[in-house]
Scaffold this active site. Sequence first.
Site, short mmCIF file in Angstrom:
data_model
loop_
_atom_site.label_atom_id
_atom_site.label_comp_id
_atom_site.label_asym_id
_atom_site.label_seq_id
_atom_site.Cartn_x
_atom_site.Cartn_y
_atom_site.Cartn_z
N LYS A 1 0.87 -1.18 0.00
CA LYS A 1 0.00 0.00 0.00
C LYS A 1 0.90 1.22 0.00
CE LYS A 1 -3.79 2.38 0.21
NZ LYS A 1 -4.94 2.05 1.01
N SER B 1 -1.84 -1.21 -3.99
CA SER B 1 -2.90 -0.22 -3.88
C SER B 1 -2.28 1.10 -3.45
CB SER B 1 -3.94 -0.65 -2.83
OG SER B 1 -4.67 -1.77 -3.29
N ARG C 1 -13.25 -4.30 -11.50
CA ARG C 1 -13.35 -4.99 -10.20
C ARG C 1 -14.68 -5.75 -10.10
NH1 ARG C 1 -10.91 -0.04 -7.40
NH2 ARG C 1 -13.06 0.70 -7.39
#
Lengths: 368, 368, 368, 368
Positions: free
Chosen positions: A161, A231, A328
């Site tokens: 992340k 992400s 997604r």
Amino acid sequence: MRADVHRFSLTDPGDVSGLAAAIAAGRIDPATIVAVIGKTPGNGLVNDYTRGYLTLSLALLIGGATGETPDAVRARVPFVFSGGVEGVLSPHYSVFTVVADAAPAQPGVPALAVGVAFTPELSPSDIGRQAQIDATAAAVDAAMAQAKIATPADVHFVQVKGPAFTLADIVASAAAGRPAATDNPGKLMGFGRAASALGVAGALGEVPAERAVESAVFKDFSLFSAVASISAGVEVRTNEVIVVGLSTAWSGPLTIGHRTMADALDIGAVHALAGSLGFTPGVQIAADEAARIRAAFVKCEAARDGLVRGRPHTMLNDGDIDQQRHIRGAVGAIVASVLNDTALFVSGGAEHQGPDGGGTIAVIAERH
Amino acid sequence: MRADVHRFSLTDPGDVSGLAAAIAAGRIDPATIVAVIGKTPGNGLVNDYTRGYLTLSLALLIGGATGETPDAVRARVPFVFSGGVEGVLSPHYSVFTVVADAAPAQPGVPALAVGVAFTPELSPSDIGRQAQIDATAAAVDAAMAQAKIATPADVHFVQVKGPAFTLADIVASAAAGRPAATDNPGKLMGFGRAASALGVAGALGEVPAERAVESAVFKDFSLFSAVASISAGVEVRTNEVIVVGLSTAWSGPLTIGHRTMADALDIGAVHALAGSLGFTPGVQIAADEAARIRAAFVKCEAARDGLVRGRPHTMLNDGDIDQQRHIRGAVGAIVASVLNDTALFVSGGAEHQGPDGGGTIAVIAERH
Amino acid sequence: MRADVHRFSLTDPGDVSGLAAAIAAGRIDPATIVAVIGKTPGNGLVNDYTRGYLTLSLALLIGGATGETPDAVRARVPFVFSGGVEGVLSPHYSVFTVVADAAPAQPGVPALAVGVAFTPELSPSDIGRQAQIDATAAAVDAAMAQAKIATPADVHFVQVKGPAFTLADIVASAAAGRPAATDNPGKLMGFGRAASALGVAGALGEVPAERAVESAVFKDFSLFSAVASISAGVEVRTNEVIVVGLSTAWSGPLTIGHRTMADALDIGAVHALAGSLGFTPGVQIAADEAARIRAAFVKCEAARDGLVRGRPHTMLNDGDIDQQRHIRGAVGAIVASVLNDTALFVSGGAEHQGPDGGGTIAVIAERH
Amino acid sequence: MRADVHRFSLTDPGDVSGLAAAIAAGRIDPATIVAVIGKTPGNGLVNDYTRGYLTLSLALLIGGATGETPDAVRARVPFVFSGGVEGVLSPHYSVFTVVADAAPAQPGVPALAVGVAFTPELSPSDIGRQAQIDATAAAVDAAMAQAKIATPADVHFVQVKGPAFTLADIVASAAAGRPAATDNPGKLMGFGRAASALGVAGALGEVPAERAVESAVFKDFSLFSAVASISAGVEVRTNEVIVVGLSTAWSGPLTIGHRTMADALDIGAVHALAGSLGFTPGVQIAADEAARIRAAFVKCEAARDGLVRGRPHTMLNDGDIDQQRHIRGAVGAIVASVLNDTALFVSGGAEHQGPDGGGTIAVIAERH
């Protein structure tokens, strides 16, 4: 050591009652939490504050239980949240714990192994550049060592992340003489994912180190990691790295596997992974068997050439719904339909994470 | 008689070059076109004008080839377009033709049969009410008779396209003393789909006629049709009805089957349907076999209780993306992954079309 | 007593450094904070968690400074946040403080007066119903008494924040035999705003008590409050009520005024209010004068008949952007252009708050 | 010659009954139509097909009335449609006609003058590049000559509609060895607007010809045209250019003026323009005076530094609503509130059209 994964349903990012109950009941010792990965009900784009909200909520809960300050918890535990639970997907968070195991490891039987590391803080001008590639690679090495994973072949999932920046941050950085790779906040998130993925690929030898370089970022999509999942969000300022794999230094009932998805319709990869984890072959894992699944992680993206198996898709022309939300929802549904599980971590923006237009899937499950 | 289905890819609703080329090459006689069903790249909601645009484009093309006016074409040929090609779905239109067949039908071998009918014009105050139920049922009877389909059991797909109205229409109707069932344009689309579905179910005996009534609309979701697929749009003013099934009165290589999807993850229904049509069992139909598919139709909707297999979904709480766009992207991807085909007619808003939270799937394919 | 209003810019709901700096510098005593009203960068609809995030962030900050728990802060201080800063609007929060004033009030000069109150907890089945109307009216009475505002004519702004519920809450309530007024989460927010507005109107005598009843909710739009501003969000469970007006029992440099906006283009109301507060007439308040503005509050909504001054608008037909986001962006820009200030609290959903299709505006400013 | 402007309300792009009625009643001779400019109810982005739909509808109507083919109409008449009628804005189209005037022009009194021209077809690789700059400049020269406008100072509005390309077009062009300036379809629309604006500015001498070059596109925002308004859409393949100004060679009651908006809140520019056109000073033009307005054109854009008058806006961080939709709704409302007219042509994407973060406004009105 023994790693465990506890998955909790989420509705409101301010409601962490699932973990709270588990701590209160003694099912989880908060001091053993080493990482949390989850999907929140935001849009998953720059202006998604559900990730930061859940981070704060969990840091408060854990710190309240351990006596740490929220900041101390955040410095110790990577909180990796990705927004966007389109279609059938269900918001949730998976808590990773590591405990000393009284029972000796079964000799020769590898078990789930987890390691975490953080890069130094990254500024807008570092994103997508060599600094981020190198820092990520170093963090992967550190996390892998911590996890006592012997070889890159035993690494099945690397979650990173990294920071996102708003327009204000980008403008300020440029004004200070350090222009970012792009002045578009959403695009800069992509640069960050791409560079971090190359960092993972370089550390694991998936891409030769001399090719895991800034000049390949967002350019040479033949270079990718088959286990990286990156992400980005405005709520973090370092690259937080979680390496998950298998090691005989660990014990416990959990295992992990992964597969590469060649494209968005590659349902065969999902079935192959399920088979490798010992699930009964069939069109969908039965509910009682699906209970063995502890967590699943998917990266995917809209094919850049505008085609899925030769037919045009509209994801990259759409001005109303971001392409990440489209893909997604689609790939997440396919995986959910096979695994019979909707609490999946499905993340778009798979630049250099799996082949172009495809992606990756990793599943943690109880051993058969 | 012999029915055929020709599917064309679409990018811009103003570009009908696919059909134009087929007509120019003599592959399709425009006078034999009896219906067109397709998915356009709009949002599928009230303010989706891609449906009307494609209707106009095709009516001009066909009329230009046959010498009819566009209005005459529209009065003869139902154009049923549904907007929204989320995720991996691909915009397209399927042209149904009916030709006299020189060769006699194979005795006892049922083949694809098609019939069409139109209700009278419906006004905003008719929508969702008994008038729409009854008119639809009568049109189904007429189309079924035209198609020479012997029994309701041989009907596998009934596509209806009914009118939607903008706020201005609804306000005007109320001012004229004829209030609509709701003053919300999007909600009124749902009322229209629901009443039309009950009309189909009543005509086919799926629901006893005395229960296919206005008071059940949007209320008793235990009542549904397993073959109805209803769309609504501002570009039509009648319910256009297309009945597709099997009949020994027809010849040709095509067949059709359908299944009920119990919920959004019911991938088993898709496999079962594929199997019944003679496709080789497996996790995904191979590309060469998938070429036998001529068209596929799916209805689906977000479960009203907020759950998919016990886990919460977020589709009905989302203020950014309409729930229909969510569910189309998800269920469409699941079906596409099994059929290996993304040019699917996937339509949301499945009120009384399949079980609550589930839906239906029908596939037209060349016989095995 | 002396009331003050401190406005802080906001970017991320997790970043309350503005107020933190003011507390650290001694400019604000956190114990004197009585209410916070603000606009957050969410969508302002059901799935907007930025409101809860900012609430938690501020409760932590204030509690950390006063020694209270966050829950104790929330029980004492209404945090009223509305999501959605469309167009030129700027996210921010306004902190209301009340301090004992050593200097005696200027005899006969009314100054800004503030009072707060909370209703009991409301459940999904209370929303939009008489229970919410009555509880709100009682809370307005209590807050007005606390504020020592003599007559309803001296009340210029009543902000209410009431609960919103997700689909899961609504389904659970219905299952428990207490169905909500609607099963649509967004629509239930509207019911709550409408009933709360009638509660305010009844308490202030703007509507006779016998007409401020459940049967008028969302039906008789001739009934409205000219000073009510109601928001709803999943992050609260009571109606939190803030009454702001003028009273000679208070001292300090601030005043407040309000006007009714007849429709979305009623820029004249904005100019009239500016004039009544002593701003120099002109097309736009000059920057140096605009610095006198401490906070401004606007309610607005898309006209239900689909027309603005006789021409059609598209806000109620739009499936991509919610009508509240449209109207906030439009009316907010008009007000901003006159006041020369973009940090405005502009809130949609003005059911029974101002005339149908119009709204209200209130401004707190330093006295001229 | 005498130019006239007829504005019609629009709801559905397939419904051109307004112009049809005017033609049928003899109020407009279809052969005299030289240009149509309008706002359609789409999103104004790449996947907005309402522009093409209205173009087709009008070409059919006009051709049906004149005997021309639709293609011949489109080759003769520029149809410039921009999608997106956010907030209070109202969809509409303005029809420009030119007739020979029996009455001699009033000597020395300039009247509305209109000229049109088309560039050659542009391919994806031309967009944003010198070829587009140069072709646009040449077309402006031609249209200005046709309009007999003596000097650039008499040009008050130059509308250009240029091509947009979908991802498929861009991919195909790159595959053919002619890569576009960017592979992002929405971004390429911006490049096209920017280059076209520099073409206009160069032709009119607003920017020295040697600086109106490709290297300045999207880079040097100090270079701009104060009268250019550029839109792009997939429905056209050339730059269609309409030059509007004043000339003593023309007669009739209409005039035109323009102003530069310094930023999004520059309501003063709107008042100044209204004043220059003889409208009574005040906060809003009265309805009876507003009837003199025949058409108004506004270009605007979200400030790139993320600030409006020093306060942050969120338009460029928003993943749910495109920044163009935000700014059109905001600036459109401000202009509408002054002009008392919502049927405005408000277009985002004002790259090099007015100062950075600001824009332009032009109004055609009956002379006072």
